[in-house]
Design an enzyme around this catalytic site. Structure first.
Site, mmCIF file in Angstrom:
data_model
loop_
_atom_site.group_PDB
_atom_site.id
_atom_site.type_symbol
_atom_site.label_atom_id
_atom_site.label_comp_id
_atom_site.label_asym_id
_atom_site.label_seq_id
_atom_site.Cartn_x
_atom_site.Cartn_y
_atom_site.Cartn_z
ATOM 1 N N SER A 529 9.602 -47.567 -10.383
ATOM 2 C CA SER A 529 9.311 -46.257 -10.967
ATOM 3 C C SER A 529 10.445 -45.274 -10.677
ATOM 4 O O SER A 529 10.831 -44.480 -11.541
ATOM 5 C CB SER A 529 7.979 -45.709 -10.454
ATOM 6 O OG SER A 529 7.926 -45.750 -9.049
ATOM 7 N N ASN A 532 13.302 -46.099 -13.152
ATOM 8 C CA ASN A 532 13.067 -46.227 -14.584
ATOM 9 C C ASN A 532 12.111 -45.206 -15.193
ATOM 10 O O ASN A 532 12.161 -44.975 -16.407
ATOM 11 C CB ASN A 532 12.530 -47.630 -14.901
ATOM 12 C CG ASN A 532 13.517 -48.709 -14.518
ATOM 13 O OD1 ASN A 532 14.624 -48.740 -15.023
ATOM 14 N ND2 ASN A 532 13.128 -49.582 -13.614
ATOM 15 N N TYR A 533 11.227 -44.618 -14.402
ATOM 16 C CA TYR A 533 10.187 -43.763 -14.986
ATOM 17 C C TYR A 533 10.176 -42.335 -14.469
ATOM 18 O O TYR A 533 9.497 -41.482 -15.029
ATOM 19 C CB TYR A 533 8.804 -44.387 -14.754
ATOM 20 C CG TYR A 533 8.596 -45.666 -15.518
ATOM 21 C CD1 TYR A 533 8.371 -45.649 -16.895
ATOM 22 C CD2 TYR A 533 8.632 -46.900 -14.884
ATOM 23 C CE1 TYR A 533 8.195 -46.822 -17.609
ATOM 24 C CE2 TYR A 533 8.468 -48.083 -15.585
ATOM 25 C CZ TYR A 533 8.245 -48.032 -16.951
ATOM 26 O OH TYR A 533 8.076 -49.200 -17.657
ATOM 27 N N LEU A 534 10.883 -42.071 -13.372
ATOM 28 C CA LEU A 534 10.837 -40.733 -12.780
ATOM 29 C C LEU A 534 12.094 -39.956 -13.121
ATOM 30 O O LEU A 534 13.208 -40.395 -12.813
ATOM 31 C CB LEU A 534 10.695 -40.837 -11.255
ATOM 32 C CG LEU A 534 9.418 -41.524 -10.754
ATOM 33 C CD1 LEU A 534 9.447 -41.618 -9.238
ATOM 34 C CD2 LEU A 534 8.184 -40.765 -11.215
#
EC number: 5.6.2.1
Length: 575
Positions: A529, A532-534
């Site tokens: 995360s 890639n997502y934060l």
């Protein structure tokens, strides 16, 4: 709020305003040297034996190479799994000569022990290498990096991420993947597609070989591609995450998620209205979107049956993957999920949902068998088209990025105490990150060395507690001595002992925080995360606001990847 400190960031932000490249960044010139192939197989020394049915058997080079892959994994639990052993043996036999194939008919009669011992000895020998030997290897790696690790893109020298092609081996997969144990074949120049400019110096293939194809596609960002043989997926050699173009794509990804923030309430109101639609396909789409939003589920892609592990996403859920509980554990309208998601990671969750969602799920499940699709009027294409209609560039992954980033930002506000010291603040950061990892179902198996490392850490804590007890005894003794002597020297001794106690207390607290952090993270993968997502600007702003060194959150490679965010975000940045 954010500030721009980097000149190239100002430039690319201006360019993105003028020209957004819907299909990705376009380059004008690209030149590189191509990939570095895995070294050729070196046969085992004569004294390293393979035994079949108790007798020494000399293997042909091809069969021996594949046997070494199994021997290197002999102590791993993979080699005890039936599906791994079956797939390995089937592929191994394809590499054997007719004579070997007629002799070797049972894997259980194969003895790889001597080979395994040889490779363990090789590993130990590498650990014992002299400084000079290590330096020689380092110099060779630096030579390869200098020659193959950079490309020229639009007058910029850019670092390449993975210019070395993975050597052959055995496929492992995640969970109980049906293809585990299969042979990952050696990639040859004839498998390789080169991408570069027409006017560049085209990389030369190794002598005696030729490339599969040379392309000049400036709408893609890969330099080299090939198709691997296990799942037929395309692999790429790309630019390093710290490259200019990667930074631009990263920035665009998080800006798309920020755009969702402005219209997410409208989208949520819309899918709530759609729960009441007279059309079943609209209801199914609305419930699926609710799960993608609320639970950060992946959309799920169609795949050919038997090709990969039985993994599903939201759109491909089957009736057997959920159980409905009108009441459970004191909560109403609970949906119990149990399925294998991406990488065969189990998703298990009990979630209270809104009454209308629950009633719709009951409707979707009526007169269906366990193996039937839950959303039989929906697929990822239908969902993605609908998402594009709701907002340009919107995908299920954008929802995931948005919810992950918002969760981190909210958790950091709730968990961070300004008065805490740096280790305690980092624990708060990791707890906020962990909330995101749980939301995204980023699990991992506890590391094999977990118990041992925890025991070592506990030993350090116990030793530090003894040290603290001793420091307190010395302070008590110094205070008693100062009462009697009442001179300046004894007062200075008391102050010195007080500082010693404080220092050891801080060291103990740091170790205890580390132990708590490690225990809480043993089955959660925080890295996925975080990378890639934060939105990295949230983390950078938090570091700047609370005086946390950025290297405590991002390592050197990560700092290079997020250099654009480190330049951009001030302490007031809001996602």
């Amino acid at each position: 709020m954010f500030l721009l400190f980097s000149p190239f960031l100002s430039l690319f932000l201006k360019r993105w305003e003028e020209e957004r490249y819907p299909e990705g960044m376009k380059w004008k010139f690209l030149e590189h040297k191509g990939p570095v192939f895995a070294p050729p197989y070196e046969p085992l020394p004569e004294n390293v034996k393979f035994y079949y049915d108790g007798k020494v058997m000399k293997l042909s080079p091809k069969a021996e190479e594949v046997a070494t892959f199994f021997a290197k994994m002999l102590d791993h639990e993979y080699t005890t799994k039936d599906i791994f052993r079956k797939n390995f043996f089937k592929d191994w036999r394809k590499e054997m000569t007719p004579e070997e194939k007629s002799t070797i008919t049972s894997l259980s009669k194969c003895d790889f022990t001597h080979m395994s011992q040889y490779f363990k000895a090789q590993t130990e020998a590498r650990k014992q290498m002299t400084k000079e030997e290590k330096q020689k290897i380092k110099e060779e790696n630096e030579r390869l990096l200098k020659e193959y690790g950079y490309c020229i893109m639009d007058n910029h020298k850019e670092r390449i991420a993975n210019f070395k092609i993975e050597p052959p081996g055995l496929f492992r997969g995640r969970g109980n993947h049906p293809k585990m144990g299969m042979l990952k074949r050696r990639i040859m120049p004839e498998d390789i597609i080169i991408n570069c400019s027409k006017d560049s110096k085209i990389p030369a293939p190794p002598p005696g070989h030729k490339w599969k194809e040379v392309r000049h596609d400036n709408k893609v960002t890969w330099l080299v591609s090939w198709t691997e043989n296990i799942q037929g997926s395309i692999k790429y050699i790309m630019l390093n995450p710290s490259s200019r173009i990667k930074g631009e794509k990263d920035w665009q990804k998080y800006e798309t998620a920020r755009r969702l923030k402005k219209c997410v309430d409208r989208i949520r109101n819309q899918y709530r209205e759609d729960w009441k639609s007279k059309e079943m396909k609209v209801r199914q789409r609305a419930v699926a979107l609710y799960f993608i939003d609320k639970l950060a589920l992946r959309a799920g892609n169609e795949k050919e049956e038997g090709e990969t592990a039985d993994t599903v996403g939201c759109c491909s859920l089957r009736v057997e993957h959920i159980n409905l509980h009108p009441e459970l554990d004191g909560q109403e309208y609970v949906v119990e999920f149990d399925f294998l998601g991406k990488d065969s990671i189990r998703y298990y969750n009990k979630v209270p949902v809104e009454k209308r969602v629950f009633k719709n799920l009951q409707l979707f499940m009526e007169n269906k068998q366990p193996e039937d699709d839950l959303f039989d009027r929906l697929n990822t294409s239908i969902l993605n088209k609908h998402l594009q209609d709701l907002m340009e560039g919107l995908t299920a992954k954008v929802f995931r990025t948005y919810n992950a980033s918002i969760t981190l930002q909210q958790q950091l506000k709730e968990l961070t105490t300004p008065e805490d010291n740096v280790p305690a603040k980092i624990l708060s950061y990791n707890r906020a990150n962990r909330a995101v990892a749980i939301l995204c179902n980023h699990q991992r198996a506890p590391p094999k060395t977990f118990e041992k490392s925890m025991m070592n850490l506990q030993s350090k804590i116990d030793a530090k507690k003894e040290q603290l007890a001793e420091a307190k005894r010395e302070l008590k003794s110094a205070k008693a001595d100062a009462k009697v002597r009442r001179d300046e020297k004894s007062k200075k001794t008391v102050e010195s002992k007080k500082k010693a106690v404080q220092r050891v207390e801080e060291q103990l607290m740091k170790l205890e925080v580390q132990a708590t952090d490690r225990e809480e993270n043993k089955q959660i993968a925080l890295g996925t995360s975080k990378l890639n997502y934060l939105d990295p600007r949230i983390s950078v702003a938090w570091c700047k606001k609370f005086g946390i060194p950025i290297e405590k959150i991002y390592n050197k490679t990560q700092r290079e990847k997020f250099a654009w965010a480190i330049d951009m975000a001030d302490e007031d940045y809001e996602f």
